[in-house]
Design a protein around this motif. Structure first.
Motif, PDB file in Angstrom:
ATOM      1  N   GLN A   1       0.822  -1.144  -0.139  1.00 32.32           N
ATOM      2  CA  GLN A   1      -0.154  -0.023  -0.026  1.00 32.32           C
ATOM      3  C   GLN A   1       1.041   1.160   0.145  1.00 32.32           C
ATOM      4  N   VAL A   2       0.365   2.364  -0.574  1.00 35.65           N
ATOM      5  CA  VAL A   2       1.258   3.511  -0.867  1.00 35.65           C
ATOM      6  C   VAL A   2       0.306   4.499  -0.267  1.00 35.65           C
ATOM      7  N   GLN A   3       0.852   5.219   0.890  1.00 38.18           N
ATOM      8  CA  GLN A   3       0.279   6.315   1.328  1.00 38.18           C
ATOM      9  C   GLN A   3       0.737   7.717   0.705  1.00 38.18           C
ATOM     10  N   LEU A   4      -0.293   8.521   0.496  1.00 38.59           N
ATOM     11  CA  LEU A   4      -0.277   9.815  -0.472  1.00 38.59           C
ATOM     12  C   LEU A   4      -0.592  11.065   0.454  1.00 38.59           C
ATOM     13  N   VAL A   5      -0.114  12.142   0.475  1.00 42.39           N
ATOM     14  CA  VAL A   5      -0.180  13.279   1.211  1.00 42.39           C
ATOM     15  C   VAL A   5      -0.381  14.580   0.155  1.00 42.39           C
ATOM     16  N   GLU A   6      -1.470  15.154  -0.133  1.00 44.75           N
ATOM     17  CA  GLU A   6      -1.259  16.200  -1.068  1.00 44.75           C
ATOM     18  C   GLU A   6      -0.977  17.692  -0.271  1.00 44.75           C
ATOM     19  N   SER A   7      -0.463  18.489  -1.114  1.00 43.93           N
ATOM     20  CA  SER A   7      -0.434  20.080  -0.288  1.00 43.93           C
ATOM     21  C   SER A   7      -0.393  20.689  -1.675  1.00 43.93           C
ATOM     22  N   GLY A   8      -0.556  22.153  -1.455  1.00 40.80           N
ATOM     23  CA  GLY A   8      -0.485  23.263  -2.358  1.00 40.80           C
ATOM     24  C   GLY A   8      -1.809  23.827  -2.836  1.00 40.80           C
ATOM     25  N   GLY A   9      -2.770  23.427  -2.423  1.00 44.32           N
ATOM     26  CA  GLY A   9      -4.154  23.864  -2.901  1.00 44.32           C
ATOM     27  C   GLY A   9      -4.332  25.199  -2.311  1.00 44.32           C
ATOM     28  N   GLY A  10      -5.424  25.938  -2.643  1.00 42.92           N
ATOM     29  CA  GLY A  10      -5.820  27.305  -2.231  1.00 42.92           C
ATOM     30  C   GLY A  10      -6.783  27.978  -2.956  1.00 42.92           C
ATOM     31  N   LEU A  11      -6.890  29.145  -3.109  1.00 42.76           N
ATOM     32  CA  LEU A  11      -7.463  30.259  -3.667  1.00 42.76           C
ATOM     33  C   LEU A  11      -6.866  30.792  -4.538  1.00 42.76           C
ATOM     34  N   VAL A  12      -7.068  31.152  -5.785  1.00 38.07           N
ATOM     35  CA  VAL A  12      -6.460  31.825  -6.781  1.00 38.07           C
ATOM     36  C   VAL A  12      -7.324  32.645  -7.756  1.00 38.07           C
ATOM     37  N   GLN A  13      -6.885  33.729  -8.226  1.00 42.17           N
ATOM     38  CA  GLN A  13      -7.948  34.145  -9.243  1.00 42.17           C
ATOM     39  C   GLN A  13      -7.590  33.634 -10.712  1.00 42.17           C
ATOM     40  N   ALA A  91     -12.284  22.569  -7.726  1.00 41.32           N
ATOM     41  CA  ALA A  91     -12.511  21.209  -7.409  1.00 41.32           C
ATOM     42  C   ALA A  91     -11.610  20.949  -6.303  1.00 41.32           C
ATOM     43  N   VAL A  92     -11.941  19.510  -5.768  1.00 45.00           N
ATOM     44  CA  VAL A  92     -11.050  18.938  -4.853  1.00 45.00           C
ATOM     45  C   VAL A  92     -10.010  18.062  -5.720  1.00 45.00           C
ATOM     46  N   TYR A  93      -8.639  18.226  -5.632  1.00 46.92           N
ATOM     47  CA  TYR A  93      -7.821  17.255  -6.323  1.00 46.92           C
ATOM     48  C   TYR A  93      -7.193  16.405  -5.682  1.00 46.92           C
ATOM     49  N   TYR A  94      -7.206  15.323  -6.046  1.00 44.89           N
ATOM     50  CA  TYR A  94      -6.628  13.961  -5.381  1.00 44.89           C
ATOM     51  C   TYR A  94      -5.592  13.419  -6.218  1.00 44.89           C
ATOM     52  N   CYS A  95      -4.548  13.009  -5.380  1.00 46.12           N
ATOM     53  CA  CYS A  95      -3.346  12.437  -5.906  1.00 46.12           C
ATOM     54  C   CYS A  95      -3.675  10.922  -5.941  1.00 46.12           C
ATOM     55  N   ALA A  96      -3.290  10.113  -6.765  1.00 42.02           N
ATOM     56  CA  ALA A  96      -3.373   8.759  -7.064  1.00 42.02           C
ATOM     57  C   ALA A  96      -2.163   7.926  -7.491  1.00 42.02           C
ATOM     58  N   ALA A  97      -1.951   6.622  -6.556  1.00 39.37           N
ATOM     59  CA  ALA A  97      -1.094   5.818  -7.276  1.00 39.37           C
ATOM     60  C   ALA A  97      -1.921   4.581  -7.738  1.00 39.37           C
ATOM     61  N   TYR A  98      -1.400   4.496  -8.986  1.00 34.54           N
ATOM     62  CA  TYR A  98      -1.788   3.511  -9.628  1.00 34.54           C
ATOM     63  C   TYR A  98      -1.620   1.985  -9.249  1.00 34.54           C
ATOM     64  N   GLN A  99      -2.344   1.022  -9.570  1.00 30.96           N
ATOM     65  CA  GLN A  99      -1.905  -0.726  -9.281  1.00 30.96           C
ATOM     66  C   GLN A  99      -0.479  -0.778 -10.104  1.00 30.96           C
ATOM     67  N   PRO A 100       0.322  -1.724  -9.356  1.00 26.44           N
ATOM     68  CA  PRO A 100       1.288  -2.090 -10.364  1.00 26.44           C
ATOM     69  C   PRO A 100       0.897  -2.894 -11.761  1.00 26.44           C
ATOM     70  N   TYR A 101       1.594  -2.271 -12.615  1.00 28.12           N
ATOM     71  CA  TYR A 101       1.541  -2.919 -14.078  1.00 28.12           C
ATOM     72  C   TYR A 101       0.237  -2.341 -14.701  1.00 28.12           C
ATOM     73  N   SER A 102      -0.666  -1.754 -14.298  1.00 34.17           N
ATOM     74  CA  SER A 102      -1.942  -1.156 -14.480  1.00 34.17           C
ATOM     75  C   SER A 102      -1.499  -0.457 -15.799  1.00 34.17           C
ATOM     76  N   SER A 103      -2.332  -0.618 -16.985  1.00 40.79           N
ATOM     77  CA  SER A 103      -2.547   0.095 -18.083  1.00 40.79           C
ATOM     78  C   SER A 103      -3.633   1.015 -18.021  1.00 40.79           C
ATOM     79  N   ASN A 104      -4.682   0.782 -17.022  1.00 41.99           N
ATOM     80  CA  ASN A 104      -5.797   1.738 -17.030  1.00 41.99           C
ATOM     81  C   ASN A 104      -5.465   2.969 -16.126  1.00 41.99           C
ATOM     82  N   TYR A 105      -5.496   4.096 -16.865  1.00 35.62           N
ATOM     83  CA  TYR A 105      -5.372   5.280 -16.124  1.00 35.62           C
ATOM     84  C   TYR A 105      -6.554   6.276 -15.771  1.00 35.62           C
ATOM     85  N   GLY A 106      -7.901   5.354 -15.759  1.00 36.55           N
ATOM     86  CA  GLY A 106      -8.884   5.893 -14.996  1.00 36.55           C
ATOM     87  C   GLY A 106      -8.839   5.311 -13.588  1.00 36.55           C
TER      88      GLY A 106
END
Length: 123
Positions: A1-13, A91-106
């Motif tokens: 399992q991979v743990q992911l922590v996002e940062s950098g969001g905010g309000l911008v014009q 929107a809310v932006y989510y980081c994702a780690a794909y499954q090993p060897y996956s060719s499905n980027y959805g």
């Protein structure tokens, strides 16, 4: 399992820029394709961009030419540089780690999700 922590969001014009970061820990970062998705209220989670384990990149049609995904193997971090932001990028932006060897980027190919970071673009 991979743990992911996002940062950098905010309000911008509109027309401004933001850079999102996603720090990964757990399994070997370099073995995984990584991606960014976003979800606005009342909508389905939408593919934004992905980067393969070897560095090849893919972007959704709505962000091509404006957003760039990259990764730093030494820092186990993936970035999303967002330029020329529009109100519809809100929107809310989510980081994702794909499954090993996956060719499905959805969403079906994702093995781990981050907690999400809010991006709001004002007009």
């Amino acid at each position: 399992q991979v743990q992911l922590v996002e940062s950098g969001g905010g309000l911008v014009q509109a027309g401004g820029s933001l850079r999102l970061s996603c720090a990964a820990s757990g399994r070997t970062f370099s073995n995984y394709a990584m991606g960014w998705f976003r979800q606005a209220p009342g909508t389905e989670r939408e593919f934004v961009a992905a980067i393969s384990w070897s560095g090849g990149t893919f972007a959704g049609n709505s962000v091509k030419g404006r957003f760039t995904i990259s990764r730093d193997y030494a820092k186990n971090t993936v970035y999303l540089q967002m330029n020329s932001l529009k109100p519809e990028d809100t929107a809310v932006y989510y980081c994702a780690a794909y499954q090993p060897y996956s060719s499905n980027y959805g969403t079906g190919g994702v093995g781990s999700w981050g907690q999400g970071t809010q991006v709001t673009v004002s007009s």
